[in-house]
Design a protein around this motif. Structure first.
Motif, PDB file in Angstrom:
ATOM      1  N   SER A  73       0.826  -1.215   0.000  1.00 51.64           N
ATOM      2  CA  SER A  73       0.000   0.000   0.000  1.00 51.64           C
ATOM      3  C   SER A  73       0.854   1.256   0.000  1.00 51.64           C
ATOM      4  O   SER A  73       0.548   2.229  -0.690  1.00 51.64           O
ATOM      5  N   TYR A 119       2.337   1.733  -3.435  1.00 60.40           N
ATOM      6  CA  TYR A 119       1.309   2.242  -4.341  1.00 60.40           C
ATOM      7  C   TYR A 119       1.031   3.724  -4.095  1.00 60.40           C
ATOM      8  O   TYR A 119       0.968   4.515  -5.030  1.00 60.40           O
ATOM      9  N   PHE A 120       0.889   4.104  -2.830  1.00 63.00           N
ATOM     10  CA  PHE A 120       0.600   5.502  -2.515  1.00 63.00           C
ATOM     11  C   PHE A 120       1.739   6.410  -2.955  1.00 63.00           C
ATOM     12  O   PHE A 120       1.512   7.441  -3.597  1.00 63.00           O
ATOM     13  N   HIS A 121       2.968   6.047  -2.636  1.00 65.75           N
ATOM     14  CA  HIS A 121       4.077   6.938  -2.952  1.00 65.75           C
ATOM     15  C   HIS A 121       4.437   6.929  -4.439  1.00 65.75           C
ATOM     16  O   HIS A 121       5.112   7.847  -4.910  1.00 65.75           O
ATOM     17  N   MET A 122       3.970   5.939  -5.173  1.00 65.69           N
ATOM     18  CA  MET A 122       4.169   5.961  -6.627  1.00 65.69           C
ATOM     19  C   MET A 122       3.109   6.803  -7.313  1.00 65.69           C
ATOM     20  O   MET A 122       3.393   7.446  -8.322  1.00 65.69           O
ATOM     21  N   THR A 123       1.890   6.806  -6.781  1.00 62.46           N
ATOM     22  CA  THR A 123       0.791   7.500  -7.463  1.00 62.46           C
ATOM     23  C   THR A 123       0.384   8.797  -6.771  1.00 62.46           C
ATOM     24  O   THR A 123      -0.199   9.669  -7.405  1.00 62.46           O
ATOM     25  N   LEU A 124       0.657   8.918  -5.467  1.00 64.48           N
ATOM     26  CA  LEU A 124       0.192  10.045  -4.654  1.00 64.48           C
ATOM     27  C   LEU A 124      -1.308  10.280  -4.837  1.00 64.48           C
ATOM     28  O   LEU A 124      -1.775  11.412  -4.889  1.00 64.48           O
ATOM     29  N   SER A 125      -2.048   9.169  -4.932  1.00 63.36           N
ATOM     30  CA  SER A 125      -3.493   9.252  -5.117  1.00 63.36           C
ATOM     31  C   SER A 125      -4.208   9.142  -3.779  1.00 63.36           C
ATOM     32  O   SER A 125      -3.658   8.637  -2.794  1.00 63.36           O
ATOM     33  N   TYR A 126      -5.441   9.601  -3.760  1.00 66.55           N
ATOM     34  CA  TYR A 126      -6.266   9.508  -2.555  1.00 66.55           C
ATOM     35  C   TYR A 126      -6.508   8.049  -2.176  1.00 66.55           C
ATOM     36  O   TYR A 126      -6.429   7.679  -1.007  1.00 66.55           O
ATOM     37  N   GLY A 156      -4.601   5.502  -2.821  1.00 71.15           N
ATOM     38  CA  GLY A 156      -3.357   4.977  -2.280  1.00 71.15           C
ATOM     39  C   GLY A 156      -3.126   5.431  -0.850  1.00 71.15           C
ATOM     40  O   GLY A 156      -2.668   4.656  -0.003  1.00 71.15           O
ATOM     41  N   GLN A 157      -3.453   6.685  -0.572  1.00 74.09           N
ATOM     42  CA  GLN A 157      -3.308   7.204   0.790  1.00 74.09           C
ATOM     43  C   GLN A 157      -4.223   6.447   1.751  1.00 74.09           C
ATOM     44  O   GLN A 157      -3.818   6.085   2.854  1.00 74.09           O
ATOM     45  N   HIS A 184       6.653  15.073   1.119  1.00 67.80           N
ATOM     46  CA  HIS A 184       5.632  15.451   0.150  1.00 67.80           C
ATOM     47  C   HIS A 184       5.644  16.938  -0.146  1.00 67.80           C
ATOM     48  O   HIS A 184       4.729  17.462  -0.728  1.00 67.80           O
TER      49      HIS A 184
END
Length: 168
Positions: free
Chosen positions: A33, A36-43, A45-46, A166
């Motif tokens: 997880s 995924y979050f740090h690759m996409t910086l998506s909500y 993923g967060q 970030h």
């Protein structure tokens, strides 16, 4: 990290196999997880990253929280695990209703853990355990300092061209 966790908890895994395997799975899920979050910086993923941490903390509380620190109305570990599970479900639902709540909830749990560490260090005379507790607190202070700097001083860090975490 997961293979080390399984190796270090091998004797405990004979006693409670489901708990250690569940924690090992959750550690892997946190890693996936977080990647995924740090690759996409998506909500999404967060949310995956934060909720996997929340559920791992809940599982850890249920497995390893010292019984002598249980509230008076809790009689055994099973009741405590149900209470922690209920609080984890409520925290999960709250994070969908008010996402900002999750970050503050996770950090507020750390305050409780610091208090428990303090109480356990007072009871324990083992120098290795005391050193581990001290190192844990130092790493938490570093982590919370980075989070606070990122949360409140993001613009300042950009202004002085100090890009980290970030803030870039």
């Amino acid at each position: 990290m997961t293979p080390f966790m399984i190796i270090l908890n091998f004797d405990y895994m004979k006693y409670r196999p489901g708990r250690v395997r569940s924690l090992a799975f959750m550690v892997v899920f946190i890693g996936i997880s977080s990647i995924y979050f740090h690759m996409t910086l998506s909500y999404a993923g967060q949310m995956l990253d934060e909720l996997s941490i929340l559920w791992t903390m809940g599982l850890s509380y249920g497995c390893w929280f010292p019984m002598h620190h249980f509230p008076p109305f809790i009689k055994n570990r099973e009741q405590f695990a149900y209470m922690v599970g209920t609080m984890t479900v409520v925290g999960t639902l709250m994070s969908f209703i008010k996402p900002v709540f999750n970050a503050y909830a996770l950090n507020s749990v750390a305050i409780h853990l610091l208090y428990v560490i303090f109480l356990e260090v007072k009871r324990n005379t083992n120098p290795r355990a005391r050193r581990l507790a001290g190192v844990t607190v130092i790493w938490w202070l570093i982590a919370i300092s980075c989070w606070l700097a990122d949360k409140f001083f993001c613009e300042f860090c950009r202004m002085i061209n100090f890009c980290y975490l970030h803030s870039f």
